[in-house]
Design a protein around this motif. Structure first.
Motif, PDB file in Angstrom:
ATOM      1  N   THR A 208      42.255  28.214   6.868  1.00 30.93           N
ATOM      2  CA  THR A 208      42.178  27.958   8.305  1.00 30.93           C
ATOM      3  C   THR A 208      43.580  27.671   8.837  1.00 30.93           C
ATOM      4  OG1 THR A 208      39.964  27.014   8.062  1.00 30.93           O
ATOM      5  CG2 THR A 208      41.152  26.518  10.096  1.00 30.93           C
ATOM      6  N   VAL A 210      45.425  26.732  12.451  1.00 33.70           N
ATOM      7  CA  VAL A 210      45.244  26.373  13.860  1.00 33.70           C
ATOM      8  C   VAL A 210      46.603  26.242  14.537  1.00 33.70           C
ATOM      9  CG1 VAL A 210      43.034  25.234  13.475  1.00 33.70           C
ATOM     10  CG2 VAL A 210      45.151  23.923  13.264  1.00 33.70           C
ATOM     11  N   ASN A 211      46.574  26.315  15.858  1.00 29.43           N
ATOM     12  CA  ASN A 211      47.797  26.212  16.668  1.00 29.43           C
ATOM     13  C   ASN A 211      48.831  27.253  16.255  1.00 29.43           C
ATOM     14  OD1 ASN A 211      46.689  23.975  18.012  1.00 29.43           O
ATOM     15  ND2 ASN A 211      47.440  22.582  16.438  1.00 29.43           N
ATOM     16  N   ALA A 273      42.293  35.226  20.047  1.00 28.56           N
ATOM     17  CA  ALA A 273      42.034  34.157  19.079  1.00 28.56           C
ATOM     18  C   ALA A 273      42.269  32.773  19.671  1.00 28.56           C
ATOM     19  CB  ALA A 273      42.913  34.354  17.838  1.00 28.56           C
ATOM     20  N   MET A 274      42.289  32.673  20.998  1.00 33.36           N
ATOM     21  CA  MET A 274      42.502  31.378  21.630  1.00 33.36           C
ATOM     22  C   MET A 274      41.348  30.418  21.348  1.00 33.36           C
ATOM     23  SD  MET A 274      45.426  31.176  23.266  1.00 33.36           S
ATOM     24  CE  MET A 274      45.261  30.022  24.610  1.00 33.36           C
ATOM     25  N   ASP A 275      40.143  30.973  21.177  1.00 30.77           N
ATOM     26  CA  ASP A 275      38.959  30.157  20.902  1.00 30.77           C
ATOM     27  C   ASP A 275      38.423  30.476  19.502  1.00 30.77           C
ATOM     28  OD1 ASP A 275      37.039  28.247  21.423  1.00 30.77           O
ATOM     29  OD2 ASP A 275      35.620  29.718  22.232  1.00 30.77           O
ATOM     30  N   TYR A 276      39.321  30.657  18.572  1.00 30.42           N
ATOM     31  CA  TYR A 276      39.050  30.960  17.166  1.00 30.42           C
ATOM     32  C   TYR A 276      38.598  32.415  16.975  1.00 30.42           C
ATOM     33  CZ  TYR A 276      39.302  25.995  15.906  1.00 30.42           C
ATOM     34  OH  TYR A 276      39.723  24.710  15.693  1.00 30.42           O
ATOM     35  N   SER A 277      39.081  33.002  15.918  1.00 30.99           N
ATOM     36  CA  SER A 277      38.592  34.295  15.450  1.00 30.99           C
ATOM     37  C   SER A 277      38.488  34.236  13.927  1.00 30.99           C
ATOM     38  CB  SER A 277      39.513  35.439  15.902  1.00 30.99           C
ATOM     39  OG  SER A 277      40.824  35.287  15.387  1.00 30.99           O
ATOM     40  N   LYS A 297      43.118  30.025  14.981  1.00 38.51           N
ATOM     41  CA  LYS A 297      43.109  29.639  16.393  1.00 38.51           C
ATOM     42  C   LYS A 297      44.544  29.687  16.902  1.00 38.51           C
ATOM     43  CE  LYS A 297      41.384  26.117  19.613  1.00 38.51           C
ATOM     44  NZ  LYS A 297      42.480  26.255  20.574  1.00 38.51           N
ATOM     45  N   THR A 298      44.775  30.502  17.903  1.00 35.94           N
ATOM     46  CA  THR A 298      46.127  30.634  18.456  1.00 35.94           C
ATOM     47  C   THR A 298      46.328  29.669  19.607  1.00 35.94           C
ATOM     48  OG1 THR A 298      45.383  32.409  19.935  1.00 35.94           O
ATOM     49  CG2 THR A 298      46.302  33.066  17.811  1.00 35.94           C
ATOM     50  N   THR A 299      47.570  29.457  19.947  1.00 39.07           N
ATOM     51  CA  THR A 299      47.926  28.602  21.075  1.00 39.07           C
ATOM     52  C   THR A 299      49.146  29.177  21.763  1.00 39.07           C
ATOM     53  OG1 THR A 299      48.369  26.318  21.774  1.00 39.07           O
ATOM     54  CG2 THR A 299      49.421  27.064  19.752  1.00 39.07           C
TER      55      THR A 299
END
Length: 304
Positions: A208, A210-211, A273-277, A297-299
Motif C-alpha cells: 500500500t 499513500v500520498n 487514484a485520488m480516492d485509491y486505486s 492513493k495519490t495526492t
C-alpha cells in the motif's frame, strides 16, 4: 384512522430448507469490516475474508441462542454471523498449516493465506459486495481464504520480531516507548536505528502506497518454501499509476533461499487514484501463483 387496515390479517411462513451450491458465493456481507486502515494507512486492512454468514456452530448452554434474558431456550448449536464465525475458520486453517509446516513463522503463515486467497466466486466472476458491485481489497483484503492452496504457496513474505520493532520506529514511536521492548534476544532495551525503514517497506504480503505525488519505490523479500524454480513477475497496475518490478525474474536454487526485489510506482494520471486505486503483483513459476494486492492513493503535490 389508519391508512390500511385488515379485519382478519393472515400471514404465511415458508418451510426452511438447506440449499447447496448457492451461486454466486462467496458474497461480501453488508456488515463486513471495511478498509482503508485508519490507524496505519500504509498497511492494507482487512487482510483476508472467510465464511461468516449464517454459520452453524456449537453453542454454549450457559445462554440462550438470542442472548436475551427472557429467552429460556438452551441449544447445542446455533446459527451466527460476523467476525465471531469467520475468525474460527481462519484460526482452524492456521492450526492445520502450523501442523503441516511447523517451521513456518506466524508471518509466513499469514503470507501463505493471503497470497493464495481467491478474488473470484464460484461463477468465476469478481466477488460482489452487498450492493451487487465488484468488491475490492478494502472489502476482502487479499481475497477469500483457500486452505488447500495455502498449504503450498511457493513463496512467502516472512517477518521476524526485529522487523516489527523497526516498523514501530518508522511510525515514530519515541525512545521511551521503544525501551519497553527488549532487543536482539537480550535484556537490553531496543533502540531504533538512526534511519528506520519506511512504513511501506514492512515485508507484508500486500503493498500500500499513500500520498503518492510522483513516484515511490517499495522493497520486498520473498522466501522459497517450495521446490527450486524460476518465478516471473506479472503486474496489474492500479488506475493512474505505472508499476514496474526489478528484477522481474527470481531464480531459486534452494528451499529457504531469499530474494529481494523493488516495486516502483509512477503516477501517470493522479486524478484516477485520488480516492485509491487497486492492482496486483503476481509471482509465478507456472504452477504456484503468489499474489499481492497493490493499493495506491495519490495526492496533489504542495506548491512552494
Amino acid at each position: 384512522m389508519c391508512g390500511l387496515c385488515f379485519r382478519s390479517p393472515a400471514g404465511t411462513i415458508t418451510r426452511p430448507e438447506t440449499r447447496l451450491g448457492t451461486k454466486p458465493a462467496p458474497f461480501m456481507a453488508a456488515f463486513s469490516s471495511q478498509g482503508p486502515n485508519t490507524v496505519t494507512p500504509g498497511i492494507l486492512k482487512p487482510d483476508i475474508t472467510a465464511p461468516g454468514v449464517s454459520v452453524v456452530a456449537a453453542w454454549t448452554r450457559a445462554s440462550a441462542p438470542t442472548d436475551l434474558a427472557f429467552d429460556k431456550r438452551r441449544v447445542a448449536f446455533n446459527s451466527e454471523s460476523g467476525t465471531s464465525m469467520s475468525c474460527p475458520h481462519v484460526a482452524g486453517v492456521v492450526g492445520l498449516l502450523r501442523t503441516l509446516r511447523p517451521d513456518w513463522s506466524p508471518a509466513a503463515i499469514r503470507s501463505a493465506l493471503m497470497t493464495t486467497a481467491v478474488e473470484v466466486d464460484n461463477e468465476r466472476h469478481a466477488i460482489l459486495n452487498s450492493s451487487f458491485a465488484a468488491a475490492n481489497p478494502f472489502g476482502f483484503g487479499a481475497g477469500h481464504v483457500s486452505p488447500a492452496r495455502a498449504m503450498n504457496p511457493g513463496l512467502v513474505y516472512d517477518l521476524a520480531a526485529v522487523d516489527y520493532l523497526n516498523f514501530l520506529c518508522s511510525l515514530r514511536y519515541n525512545a521511551t516507548v521503544m525501551a519497553m521492548f527488549a532487543g536482539g534476544g537480550g535484556a537490553a532495551p531496543f533502540r531504533c536505528p538512526a534511519s528506520p525503514p519506511k512504513v511501506q517497506d514492512l515485508n507484508y504480503p500486500s503493498i500500500t502506497v499513500v500520498n503518492l505525488t510522483s513516484s515511490a519505490t517499495v522493497r520486498r523479500t520473498v522466501k522459497n518454501v517450495g521446490k527450486p524454480g524460476v518465478y516471473k513477475a506479472y503486474v496489474t497496475s492500479p488506475a493512474g499509476v505505472r508499476v514496474t518490478v526489478s528484477p522481474d525474474t527470481l531464480p531459486f536454487l534452494l528451499k529457504g533461499e531469499k530474494k529481494t526485489f523493488q516495486v516502483r510506482f509512477e503516477v501517470t494520471n493522479a486524478s484516477l487514484a485520488m480516492d485509491y486505486s487497486f492492482g496486483a503483483l503476481v509471482w509465478t513459476n507456472g504452477k504456484q501463483f503468489v499474489r499481492s494486492p497493490l493499493v495506491v492513493k495519490t495526492t496533489t503535490p504542495t506548491m512552494a
